[in-house]
Design a protein around this motif. Structure first.
Motif, short mmCIF file in Angstrom:
data_model
loop_
_atom_site.label_atom_id
_atom_site.label_comp_id
_atom_site.label_asym_id
_atom_site.label_seq_id
_atom_site.Cartn_x
_atom_site.Cartn_y
_atom_site.Cartn_z
N ASN A 1 72.58 38.41 -16.44
CA ASN A 1 73.78 39.11 -16.33
C ASN A 1 74.75 38.32 -15.52
N THR A 2 74.43 37.90 -14.54
CA THR A 2 75.57 37.13 -13.49
C THR A 2 75.77 35.99 -14.30
N MET A 3 74.88 35.38 -14.77
CA MET A 3 75.16 33.87 -15.55
C MET A 3 75.97 34.10 -16.91
N GLY A 4 75.93 35.35 -17.42
CA GLY A 4 76.80 35.53 -18.51
C GLY A 4 76.09 35.03 -19.72
N LEU A 5 74.48 35.14 -19.69
CA LEU A 5 73.93 34.52 -20.88
C LEU A 5 73.88 35.40 -21.98
N PRO A 6 73.74 35.10 -23.19
CA PRO A 6 73.85 35.92 -24.47
C PRO A 6 72.50 36.59 -24.73
N ASP A 7 72.44 37.27 -25.93
CA ASP A 7 71.43 37.95 -26.44
C ASP A 7 70.33 36.71 -26.63
N HIS A 8 68.99 36.90 -26.37
CA HIS A 8 68.22 36.08 -26.38
C HIS A 8 66.67 36.64 -26.66
N SER A 9 67.10 37.86 -27.47
CA SER A 9 65.95 38.99 -27.77
C SER A 9 64.79 38.22 -28.73
N PHE A 10 65.16 37.01 -29.41
CA PHE A 10 64.25 36.48 -30.30
C PHE A 10 62.96 36.09 -29.41
N SER A 11 63.07 35.88 -28.18
CA SER A 11 62.01 35.60 -27.31
C SER A 11 61.35 36.42 -26.47
N PRO A 12 60.08 36.46 -26.32
CA PRO A 12 59.44 37.40 -25.58
C PRO A 12 60.03 37.40 -24.29
N LEU A 13 59.94 38.36 -23.30
CA LEU A 13 60.54 38.47 -22.08
C LEU A 13 59.54 38.86 -21.03
N TRP A 14 59.51 38.02 -20.01
CA TRP A 14 58.62 38.46 -18.82
C TRP A 14 59.52 38.69 -17.67
N THR A 15 59.78 40.02 -17.34
CA THR A 15 60.95 40.37 -16.54
C THR A 15 60.31 40.57 -15.01
N ALA A 16 61.22 40.06 -14.11
CA ALA A 16 60.89 40.38 -12.63
C ALA A 16 61.66 41.89 -12.25
N ASP A 17 60.94 42.78 -11.94
CA ASP A 17 61.45 44.04 -11.42
C ASP A 17 60.63 44.54 -10.46
N ALA A 18 60.97 44.39 -9.13
CA ALA A 18 59.85 44.61 -8.12
C ALA A 18 59.96 46.07 -7.68
N ASP A 19 59.67 46.97 -8.57
CA ASP A 19 59.53 48.45 -8.20
C ASP A 19 58.49 49.02 -7.97
N LYS A 20 57.28 48.15 -7.93
CA LYS A 20 55.85 48.45 -7.62
C LYS A 20 55.41 49.21 -8.63
N ASP A 21 55.85 49.44 -9.96
CA ASP A 21 55.46 50.16 -10.86
C ASP A 21 55.05 49.37 -12.09
N PRO A 22 53.71 49.41 -12.24
CA PRO A 22 53.04 48.39 -13.47
C PRO A 22 53.16 48.64 -14.96
N ASN A 23 54.19 50.03 -14.98
CA ASN A 23 54.64 50.12 -16.46
C ASN A 23 55.77 49.36 -16.99
N ILE A 24 55.47 48.64 -18.05
CA ILE A 24 56.37 47.90 -18.61
C ILE A 24 57.34 48.59 -19.23
N ASP A 25 57.10 50.00 -19.67
CA ASP A 25 58.12 50.50 -20.35
C ASP A 25 59.24 51.40 -19.29
#
Length: 202
Positions: free
Chosen positions: A133-157
């Motif tokens: 979001n900071t880089m202002g990048l557009p929708d790229h939802s055609f690609s699968p995403l591996w997201t970094a979210d260090a909340d210690k919760d393995p639930n992808i959803d």
């Protein structure tokens, strides 16, 4: 599927087959190895990936981009460190992160993405909500995403939506939920991936 990733800087030595077997016994099914990070390759990537494969783990790689070179240039560099196993990789993650306030352009990302496809591999995006979001990048939802979210919760959803990706759309296929931990004497990050993505067509 539980996964671990090793950066270019994780270890001064390749990960041994015994260590890979230990990780498999710990319940990990996938090992992701950093191949290239900005201006540095991983001289231990190939041997680590070979040992992981012999231990029965799925294997994948990631390549980090910078603004200083075209995306395809970075992919070319990364392939040099695993070319013998390139077609054995489950996917190649294109690492898009905001580092030192240096934005990466959409053109650079697209160049990397199409270069991976041209090499007959499955590209995915690795990023985090703040960077994208900071880089202002557009929708790229055609690609699968591996997201970094260090909340210690393995639930992808249970993670953030951004860039056209969301848990509801199921196009977030991996979540890195623990950063910078040590297991079996090695610095690793821990993720979880959707089984159906890792096991697709296999």
């Amino acid at each position: 599927m539980k996964a671990l990733d090793l950066s270019v800087y994780s270890s001064p030595n390749p990960l041994s087959i015994h260590a890979c077997e230990d990780f498999k016994r710990d319940g990990f099914g996938l090992l992701i190895v950093g191949l290239w990070t900005g201006n540095r390759g991983n001289p231990h990537a190939l041997e680590t990936l070979q040992n992981a494969k012999l231990a029965g783990l799925h294997i994948a790689g990631y390549i980090a981009l910078t603004k200083y070179h075209p995306g395809g240039w970075h992919i070319n560099q990364g392939t040099k460190y695993c070319w013998q196993l390139w077609h054995d990789l489950n996917f190649v993650a294109i690492d898009v992160e905001l580092i030192h306030d240096e934005s990466i352009s959409q053109e650079t990302i697209d160049s990397a993405y199409t270069n991976v496809l041209a090499r007959h591999q499955q590209p995915i995006i690795y990023s985090n909500k703040n960077s994208w979001n900071t880089m202002g990048l557009p929708d790229h939802s055609f690609s699968p995403l591996w997201t970094a979210d260090a909340d210690k919760d393995p639930n992808i959803d249970n993670t953030y939506s951004y860039g056209g990706w969301s848990p509801a759309k199921k196009n977030i296929i991996g979540k890195q939920y623990i950063l910078d931990t040590t297991m079996h004497g090695v610095g690793v990050d821990i993720s979880t991936f959707r089984d159906e993505f890792i096991l697709r067509g296999r």
